[in-house]
Write an enzyme that holds these catalytic residues in place. Structure first.
Site, PDB file in Angstrom:
ATOM      1  NE  ARG A  59      -2.397   1.813   3.282  1.00 51.05           N
ATOM      2  CZ  ARG A  59      -2.143   1.253   4.457  1.00 51.05           C
ATOM      3  NH1 ARG A  59      -2.515   0.013   4.704  1.00 51.05           N
ATOM      4  NH2 ARG A  59      -1.536   1.935   5.407  1.00 51.05           N
ATOM      5  CE1 TYR A 112     -17.139   8.931 -15.743  1.00 51.65           C
ATOM      6  CE2 TYR A 112     -16.778   8.993 -13.385  1.00 51.65           C
ATOM      7  CZ  TYR A 112     -17.066   8.291 -14.532  1.00 51.65           C
ATOM      8  OH  TYR A 112     -17.276   6.935 -14.456  1.00 51.65           O
ATOM      9  CG  ASP A 184     -10.561  14.086 -15.367  1.00 52.58           C
ATOM     10  OD1 ASP A 184      -9.882  13.483 -16.229  1.00 52.58           O
ATOM     11  OD2 ASP A 184     -11.538  13.579 -14.802  1.00 52.58           O
ATOM     12  CE  LYS A 209     -13.362   5.711 -18.066  1.00 46.36           C
ATOM     13  NZ  LYS A 209     -13.729   6.996 -17.494  1.00 46.36           N
TER      14      LYS A 209
HETATM   15  C1  LIG Z   1     -14.159   7.516 -16.262  1.00 43.67           C
HETATM   16  C2  LIG Z   1     -13.791   8.873 -15.828  1.00 43.67           C
HETATM   17  C3  LIG Z   1     -13.502   9.156 -14.487  1.00 43.67           C
HETATM   18  C4  LIG Z   1     -13.614   8.115 -13.398  1.00 43.67           C
HETATM   19  O1  LIG Z   1     -12.744   7.070 -13.598  1.00 43.67           O
HETATM   20  P1  LIG Z   1     -12.963   5.553 -13.054  1.00 43.67           P
HETATM   21  O2  LIG Z   1     -11.707   4.892 -13.485  1.00 43.67           O
HETATM   22  O3  LIG Z   1     -14.190   5.038 -13.720  1.00 43.67           O
HETATM   23  O4  LIG Z   1     -13.141   5.652 -11.590  1.00 43.67           O
HETATM   24  C5  LIG Z   1     -13.106  10.433 -14.175  1.00 43.67           C
HETATM   25  N1  LIG Z   1     -13.027  11.400 -15.112  1.00 43.67           N
HETATM   26  C6  LIG Z   1     -13.305  11.164 -16.400  1.00 43.67           C
HETATM   27  C7  LIG Z   1     -13.198  12.267 -17.393  1.00 43.67           C
HETATM   28  C8  LIG Z   1     -13.705   9.904 -16.807  1.00 43.67           C
HETATM   29  O5  LIG Z   1     -14.002   9.689 -18.094  1.00 43.67           O
END
Ligand SMILES: *Cc1c(COP(=O)(O)O)cnc(C)c1O
Length: 405
Positions: A59, A112, A184, A209
């Site tokens: 961790r 998101y 993000d 992603k």
């Molecule tokens: C999918 C996504 C998230 C969250 O990610 P997870 O891996 O599903 O927890 C945050 N921001 C954006 C822009 C996303 O597309």
């Protein structure tokens, strides 16, 4: 030998974070272990006191995780990266590290869905204030800043509206008010957008992603710009516990090697798909940063190295026709998520952004008819043919599987 940081991103993607391993292995081994044996009791004590470098417990640190983290830090041009169990764990870690009760967050209204509800539902409970605003206008951001604004939080292009915000202008506004800009960068990946070069203070990704890119891992990452910032974030992440595990780190690191080729191909495909949709009589509008019809086309050209893989559109027949499209495709998969090698299609109002509530969706211009597409790396003619065929069937409900949604 030049430092890996001086190479272009194609070379970084393949080699960053890779070192020398036992048996001459060219790929970092998977250290699938929760804990690490000390040489003797003094050694363990020295590690815990920080007097000697070494591994204690996964961790806190793990070599497979660190290999992936150093690759992502290089790709984003940060000093350090912190692997997280999911994109949301990364978002959570950032807010936990930067906010206290009474602080204010200015958040883009086109982010998101669960990021929105995390801020209102969880951080709201602990006295954090938040305003969701249209960040496509820097003047609006400047107007909404408060003396207690600590964080300006944006996604660009926004999800799922593909509205852009000017990172350089917003970083400037945030810094003049002693706030930090958090970006993000999930929708773009470091191949297409470099937030640190435009003034951002912290970058995060859902590695689920584009970075992993194969729809087989849920993971996130936070990237920082200084040792001090890193120590703060690492302490918080270690306490929250939302770390990535060694095997998922290995998979992400593996996926990252093809990031540049994947993203380039996705860009090319998406450009052609967007043009096809724009010219189709059953499509009311298309929003894609690579089309001149995008209201911020000039900003897209200035800020991004390519328009990306995400397309938003609405059919002339509204959501009824949209459902028929989603049910009529066969190469496109009807699934949420994005950025993988396979093309996906989904309906934000009833899926990814359902938890936001209608009023907030309306404010963010997420119409009920909006359909979101993530373009993969398949043959683009196949993708266009799939859409053309499904669009031909729109308006003929007998061919659709409307009950599926
Ligand atoms: C999918 C996504 C998230 C969250 O990610 P997870 O891996 O599903 O927890 C945050 N921001 C954006 C822009 C996303 O597309």
């Amino acid at each position: 030998m030049r430092s890996i940081r001086q190479f272009p991103i194609e070379t970084q993607a393949v080699h960053a974070g890779v070192g020398e391993y036992e048996f001459g292995a060219v790929v970092p081994p998977i250290y699938q272990t929760s804990t690490f044996r000390f040489k003797d009791s003094d050694h363990g004590a020295r590690l815990f006191r920080g007097e000697e470098d070494g591994y204690i417990y996964t961790r806190m640190r793990n070599p497979t995780v660190e290999a992936m983290e150093s690759a992502i830090a290089v790709l984003e041009g940060g000093t350090h990266a912190l692997g997280c169990a999911s994109g949301m764990a990364a978002v959570h870690t950032v807010f936990m590290a930067l906010l206290s009760a009474g602080d204010h967050v200015l958040c883009s209204d086109s982010v998101y869905g669960p990021t929105t509800t995390l801020l209102t539902g969880v951080f709201g409970k602990f006295g954090v204030q938040v305003d969701f605003i249209d960040t496509s206008s820097p003047e609006n951001v400047a107007r909404m800043m408060r003396p207690n604004t600590k964080v300006v939080y944006v996604e660009t292009p926004g999800n799922p509206t593909l509205v852009l915000c000017d990172l350089e202008a917003i970083a400037d506004i945030a810094h003049r008010n002693r706030a930090l800009l958090v970006v993000d960068n999930t929708f773009m990946s470091p191949v297409l957008q470099r937030p640190f070069e435009l003034g951002a203070d912290v970058i995060l990704h859902s590695m689920t992603k584009f970075l992993n890119g194969h729809a087989d891992v849920v993971a996130g990452v936070v990237v920082v710009k200084s040792e001090a910032q890193y120590r703060d974030f690492r302490r918080i992440l270690n306490q929250i516990g939302g770390v990535i595990d060694p095997f998922n780190s290995f998979l992400v690191h593996r996926g990252v090697k093809t990031l540049d080729v994947r993203v380039r191909r996705q860009n090319e495909n998406a450009m052609k798909v967007a043009k096809f949709l724009e010219g189709h009589p059953k499509i009311a509008w298309v929003r894609y940063p690579g089309l001149e019809s995008h209201p911020q086309y000039e900003l897209a050209r200035r800020q991004m190295k390519g328009p990306g893989a995400m397309i938003a559109c609405e059919l002339t027949g509204g959501i009824t026709a949209g459902r028929a499209l989603m049910n009529g495709v066969s190469i496109f998969q009807l699934a949420v998520s994005l950025g993988g090698v396979e093309s996906l299609i989904q309906h934000p109002a009833t899926m990814t952004h359902a938890s936001m509530g209608k009023a907030q969706r309306e404010q963010a211009k997420i119409t009920d008819g909006l359909v979101r597409i993530s373009v993969g790396i398949e043959n683009v003619d196949d993708l266009i043919e799939d859409l053309r065929h499904a669009l031909d069937g729109c308006g003929r409900p007998s061919e659709s599987r409307e009950s599926a949604i």
